[in-house]
Design a protein around this motif. Structure first.
Motif, PDB file in Angstrom:
ATOM      1  N   GLU A 125     -28.826  80.657  -1.503  1.00  0.00           N
ATOM      2  CA  GLU A 125     -28.296  81.201  -0.263  1.00  0.00           C
ATOM      3  C   GLU A 125     -27.768  82.678  -0.468  1.00  0.00           C
ATOM      4  N   MET A 126     -26.858  82.827  -1.326  1.00  0.00           N
ATOM      5  CA  MET A 126     -26.105  84.027  -1.626  1.00  0.00           C
ATOM      6  C   MET A 126     -27.200  85.113  -1.960  1.00  0.00           C
ATOM      7  N   ARG A 127     -28.162  84.824  -2.959  1.00  0.00           N
ATOM      8  CA  ARG A 127     -29.022  85.643  -3.552  1.00  0.00           C
ATOM      9  C   ARG A 127     -29.962  85.997  -2.559  1.00  0.00           C
ATOM     10  N   ALA A 128     -30.494  85.157  -1.590  1.00  0.00           N
ATOM     11  CA  ALA A 128     -31.536  85.469  -0.533  1.00  0.00           C
ATOM     12  C   ALA A 128     -30.767  86.434   0.551  1.00  0.00           C
ATOM     13  N   LYS A 129     -29.540  86.241   0.834  1.00  0.00           N
ATOM     14  CA  LYS A 129     -28.715  86.978   1.518  1.00  0.00           C
ATOM     15  C   LYS A 129     -28.514  88.387   0.999  1.00  0.00           C
ATOM     16  N   GLU A 130     -28.135  88.557  -0.383  1.00  0.00           N
ATOM     17  CA  GLU A 130     -28.234  89.654  -1.153  1.00  0.00           C
ATOM     18  C   GLU A 130     -29.368  90.526  -1.021  1.00  0.00           C
ATOM     19  N   ALA A 131     -30.708  89.820  -1.206  1.00  0.00           N
ATOM     20  CA  ALA A 131     -32.042  90.612  -0.990  1.00  0.00           C
ATOM     21  C   ALA A 131     -32.096  91.010   0.291  1.00  0.00           C
TER      22      ALA A 131
END
Length: 142
Positions: free
Chosen positions: A116-122
């Motif tokens: 989730e965090m990686r997706a939000k960063e992207a």
């Protein structure tokens, strides 16, 4: 609103951080720009890791009216070095670290979530027009 303290002699533009913050929270965020020696000391003291790092997040507990979200400490030594290595502007590297740290303040944790965090960063990298190469770094676990 961002409360900024630059403890270094390195000048860097930071106005681009405010829209990122406003997109995610209406709470105040303290941002301290420091050097590798200071962030290493903080990392050792608070995380038991005796090495410099890029960004540290210190969330404040509670949700009282007007209470700040927390503090971010970012190494400008790291910002300048990594930007030079990867061929993008230091301001872009700063924005990536700001996004990463801010998401931690908001409760995201890439070490325990399911991406989730990686997706939000992207999503935020794209939204704020940062180089796509920064997405590859976040997905690669950097």
């Amino acid at each position: 609103m961002i409360l900024l303290e630059n403890q270094t002699d390195t000048a860097i533009e930071t106005a681009h951080l405010e829209p990122i913050a406003k997109a995610l929270t209406d709470r105040e965020i303290e941002v301290i720009l420091t050097d590798d020696a200071t962030i290493r000391e903080l990392n050792r003291e608070h995380r038991d890791k005796d090495k410099a790092t890029d960004v540290l997040s210190f969330p404040l507990e509670g949700d009282l009216p007007g209470q700040p979200l927390g503090s971010l400490v970012i190494s400008l030594d790291h910002v300048v070095q990594k930007a030079g290595e990867l061929g993008h502007a230091p301001e872009e590297e700063l924005a990536l670290l700001f996004i990463h740290g801010l998401l931690h303040l908001l409760g995201y944790d890439h070490e325990t979530d399911r991406g989730e965090m990686r997706a939000k960063e992207a999503e935020l990298i794209r939204r704020f027009g940062l180089p796509e190469s920064l997405i590859v770094r976040t997905e690669g676990g950097e």
